[in-house]
Design an enzyme around this catalytic site. Structure first.
Site, PDB file in Angstrom:
ATOM      1  N   ASP A  40       0.915  -1.249   0.393  1.00 52.73           N
ATOM      2  CA  ASP A  40       0.245  -0.119   0.171  1.00 52.73           C
ATOM      3  C   ASP A  40       1.232   1.166   0.158  1.00 52.73           C
ATOM      4  OD1 ASP A  40      -2.712  -1.272   0.337  1.00 52.73           O
ATOM      5  OD2 ASP A  40      -2.597  -2.047   2.096  1.00 52.73           O
ATOM      6  N   LYS A  83       2.141   1.696  -4.924  1.00 53.86           N
ATOM      7  CA  LYS A  83       2.427   1.172  -6.155  1.00 53.86           C
ATOM      8  C   LYS A  83       2.144   1.560  -7.627  1.00 53.86           C
ATOM      9  CE  LYS A  83       2.826  -2.989  -4.109  1.00 53.86           C
ATOM     10  NZ  LYS A  83       2.396  -2.288  -2.285  1.00 53.86           N
ATOM     11  N   GLY A 141      -4.092  -4.522  -3.948  1.00 56.40           N
ATOM     12  CA  GLY A 141      -5.389  -3.667  -4.231  1.00 56.40           C
ATOM     13  C   GLY A 141      -4.823  -1.820  -4.504  1.00 56.40           C
ATOM     14  N   HIS A 142      -4.631  -1.508  -6.315  1.00 55.99           N
ATOM     15  CA  HIS A 142      -3.384  -0.715  -6.343  1.00 55.99           C
ATOM     16  C   HIS A 142      -5.150   0.216  -6.891  1.00 55.99           C
ATOM     17  CE1 HIS A 142       0.160  -3.349  -7.290  1.00 55.99           C
ATOM     18  NE2 HIS A 142      -0.398  -3.157  -5.882  1.00 55.99           N
ATOM     19  N   GLN A 199       2.542  -5.899  -3.553  1.00 56.13           N
ATOM     20  CA  GLN A 199       3.335  -6.097  -2.023  1.00 56.13           C
ATOM     21  C   GLN A 199       4.440  -5.657  -1.810  1.00 56.13           C
ATOM     22  OE1 GLN A 199       1.846  -9.642  -3.855  1.00 56.13           O
ATOM     23  NE2 GLN A 199      -0.135  -8.710  -3.293  1.00 56.13           N
TER      24      GLN A 199
HETATM   25  P1  IMO Z   1      -0.570  -4.242  -2.237  1.00 54.18           P
HETATM   26  O1  IMO Z   1       0.014  -4.441  -3.909  1.00 54.18           O
HETATM   27  C1  IMO Z   1      -1.112  -4.677   1.593  1.00 54.18           C
HETATM   28  C2  IMO Z   1      -0.478  -8.409   3.174  1.00 54.18           C
HETATM   29  C3  IMO Z   1      -1.954  -9.721   4.444  1.00 54.18           C
HETATM   30  C4  IMO Z   1      -0.980  -9.897   5.006  1.00 54.18           C
HETATM   31  C5  IMO Z   1       0.269 -10.589   4.401  1.00 54.18           C
HETATM   32  C6  IMO Z   1      -0.313 -12.504   3.534  1.00 54.18           C
HETATM   33  O2  IMO Z   1      -1.856  -2.925  -2.457  1.00 54.18           O
HETATM   34  O3  IMO Z   1       0.823  -3.360  -2.023  1.00 54.18           O
HETATM   35  P2  IMO Z   1      -2.080 -12.967   2.365  1.00 54.18           P
HETATM   36  O4  IMO Z   1      -3.320 -13.088   1.415  1.00 54.18           O
HETATM   37  O5  IMO Z   1      -1.086 -12.415   1.032  1.00 54.18           O
HETATM   38  O6  IMO Z   1      -1.269 -13.739   2.232  1.00 54.18           O
HETATM   39  O7  IMO Z   1      -1.471 -12.262   2.867  1.00 54.18           O
HETATM   40  O8  IMO Z   1      -0.196  -9.771   3.220  1.00 54.18           O
HETATM   41  N1  IMO Z   1      -0.703  -7.997   1.810  1.00 54.18           N
HETATM   42  C7  IMO Z   1      -0.751  -6.678   1.529  1.00 54.18           C
HETATM   43  N2  IMO Z   1      -0.967  -5.910   2.233  1.00 54.18           N
HETATM   44  N3  IMO Z   1      -0.809  -4.758   0.346  1.00 54.18           N
HETATM   45  C8  IMO Z   1      -1.394  -5.316  -0.480  1.00 54.18           C
HETATM   46  O9  IMO Z   1      -0.877  -5.487  -1.692  1.00 54.18           O
HETATM   47  C9  IMO Z   1      -0.717  -6.586   0.029  1.00 54.18           C
HETATM   48  N4  IMO Z   1      -1.053  -8.420   0.385  1.00 54.18           N
HETATM   49  C10 IMO Z   1      -0.781  -9.588   1.582  1.00 54.18           C
HETATM   50  O10 IMO Z   1      -2.703  -8.314   4.639  1.00 54.18           O
HETATM   51  O11 IMO Z   1      -0.654  -9.413   6.634  1.00 54.18           O
HETATM   52 MG    MG Z   2      -2.996  -1.034  -1.915  1.00 57.53          MG
END
Ligand code: IMO
Ligand code: MG
Length: 435
Positions: free
Chosen positions: A16, A19, A43-44, A229
């Site tokens: 978050d 990106k 979530g973008h 991520q």
């Molecule tokens: P973006 O691309 C923030 C976190 C989840 C959890 C951990 C494992 O928007 O930055 P998962 O469902 O992947 O097995 O969860 O990773 N997580 C994210 N946190 N932004 C994301 O994506 C995330 N994708 C996974 O909250 O702590």
């Molecule tokens: Mg996000």
């Protein structure tokens, strides 16, 4: 060798960081935009011409007209979510055709039983990860176990697909049966039928992304990889076990795309002017639990795009960025929310930046990875900046920024030894300064 023109955009913290926004900015003059890791746990959010798009799978580049967007082999795809996203974009007037979107046949699927397994595994864990519940981990587990179902499998006959699914679900059904999760027991014939329906919708989008990438490299076209991520969520380099199940570091992002490291021209590390995290794990050392955390959350609107969860908030962490610099090979930083941190400073009367930790009686400048053994929580050492700032209207170049904002940015540059090239001052990409 041909001119290198490939840019990777990766998250430096816990996700978050913005990106999607950074990738959307960089992709204005690109030919191809790629997603290569994770799935709809991402979530973008992209704001363009007054419209807001919340995307989970398709790269934001789709909003620009006439660019090719790829979902590469490293992603995991929930076909229901993908179809929803395509329909949503079509309804917003962005027509999605195979000229604009190709999905690698080698990308693995998130099946309904993966979401059930995600819940089941969380249920039995004492220290819950706090996953997004999207089935990400179980889908990657099946991939590694070589029982995954892939996009190409949507092109099989219904019978062939059914037989493949039947093998994949055997161990899962035994687990469901024995853990009180009987209602989750999966049936191969039903799943095959449903997948074939989705396959009918998606079949023209399925292809070989490698040949498209190779052609673009040979023609020296610009490619932007929109990472998902982040560094601290990386399975190898993050806060294990409170991580995601893929390798969202820069090398993993390239590997998922199918692009060798020698073709990369720049790795952009994206971060906010503060830190946030969703999910569990106590390795967020600059986290603020009280008033300061609440103010950062409210001013930054820090609620999840994917799950709506309130995000945990805290201060900028230079030791982490220092580690990210080498582990991810960062060339430059993009710092978002420079407007927000100024407002936070105005509200609180100060802003903090962590530049080192006190750990086991020593001052260290990196993130320790033996905290479970020592049971010691690194204590952030902060530089305090007095007051905040307001970003003037028509702030176009670096010199237009308030002096205090520049001091904040330059302190981070000096501490992390990375050039801050992009500065985000709002949700829209027009509110970006390139230094
Ligand atoms: P973006 O691309 C923030 C976190 C989840 C959890 C951990 C494992 O928007 O930055 P998962 O469902 O992947 O097995 O969860 O990773 N997580 C994210 N946190 N932004 C994301 O994506 C995330 N994708 C996974 O909250 O702590
Ligand atoms: Mg996000």
């Amino acid at each position: 060798m041909s001119k290198r023109n490939i840019i990777a955009i990766v998250g430096c913290n816990w996700g978050d960081e913005g990106k999607g926004r950074a990738a959307f900015f960089e992709s204005q003059d690109a030919s191809i935009i790629i997603r290569s890791t994770g799935g709809n746990n991402a979530g973008h959010t992209i704001v363009h011409k007054g419209k807001k798009y919340a995307l989970h799978l398709i790269p934001g580049g789709i909003i620009h007209q006439n660019k090719l967007n790829l979902l590469c082999p490293g992603v995991v795809i929930d076909t229901d979510v993908l179809i929803e996203e395509i329909k949503m974009l079509n309804e917003s007037g962005i027509n999605i055709s195979p000229e604009k979107l190709i999905i690698s046949g080698r990308a693995h699927l998130i099946m309904p039983y993966h979401k059930d397994l995600d819940r089941l595994y969380e249920h039995f864990k004492e220290n819950k990860v706090g996953t997004t519940g999207r089935g990400i981990g179980p889908s990657y587990s099946d991939k590694v176990n070589r029982t995954g179902i892939r996009m190409y499998d949507l092109l099989l006959s219904e019978e062939e697909l059914r037989d493949k699914i039947a093998i994949a679900i055997k161990p899962h059904n035994i687990l469901f049966q024995n853990t009180g999760y009987e209602s989750c027991i999966a049936y191969a014939d039903k799943l095959a039928k449903k997948l074939k329906r989705n396959g009918q919708f998606l079949k023209n989008f399925i292809g070989n992304t490698d040949v498209l990438i190779r052609k673009a490299i040979e023609e020296e076209k610009k490619i932007v990889i929109e990472g998902a991520q982040a560094f601290r969520l990386d399975i190898d380099h993050g806060d294990y076990p409170m991580v995601t199940s893929s390798s969202p570091n820069a090398s993993g992002t390239l590997s998922g795309a199918g692009i060798g490291p020698k073709y990369i021209s720049k790795v952009i590390g994206v971060t906010k002017a503060y830190c946030s995290k969703v999910g569990n794990g106590d390795q967020f050392f600059t986290e603020e639990y009280g008033e300061e955390g609440n103010i950062i959350r409210e001013f930054g609107h820090e609620y999840g795009t994917t799950t709506g969860r309130p995000r945990r908030c805290g201060w900028f962490d230079c030791p982490n960025i220092r580690s990210a610099r080498t582990t991810m090979g960062l060339d430059v930083l993009c710092i978002n929310h420079i407007d927000t941190i100024g407002k936070i400073g105005n509200e609180l009367g100060y802003i903090k930046v962590c530049y080192a930790y006190e750990y086991n009686g020593e001052k260290i400048n990196y993130i320790p990875d033996d905290t479970e053994i020592t049971k010691q929580r690194p204590k952030p050492i902060y530089q305090i900046f007095r007051g905040g700032w307001e970003i003037p209207k028509d702030c176009k170049i670096y010199e237009d920024l308030p002096q205090k904002a520049r001091e904040f940015i330059e302190f981070i540059e000096q501490q992390t030894k990375i050039h801050v090239q992009y500065i985000g001052l709002g949700a829209d990409i027009k509110d970006t300064i390139v230094k």
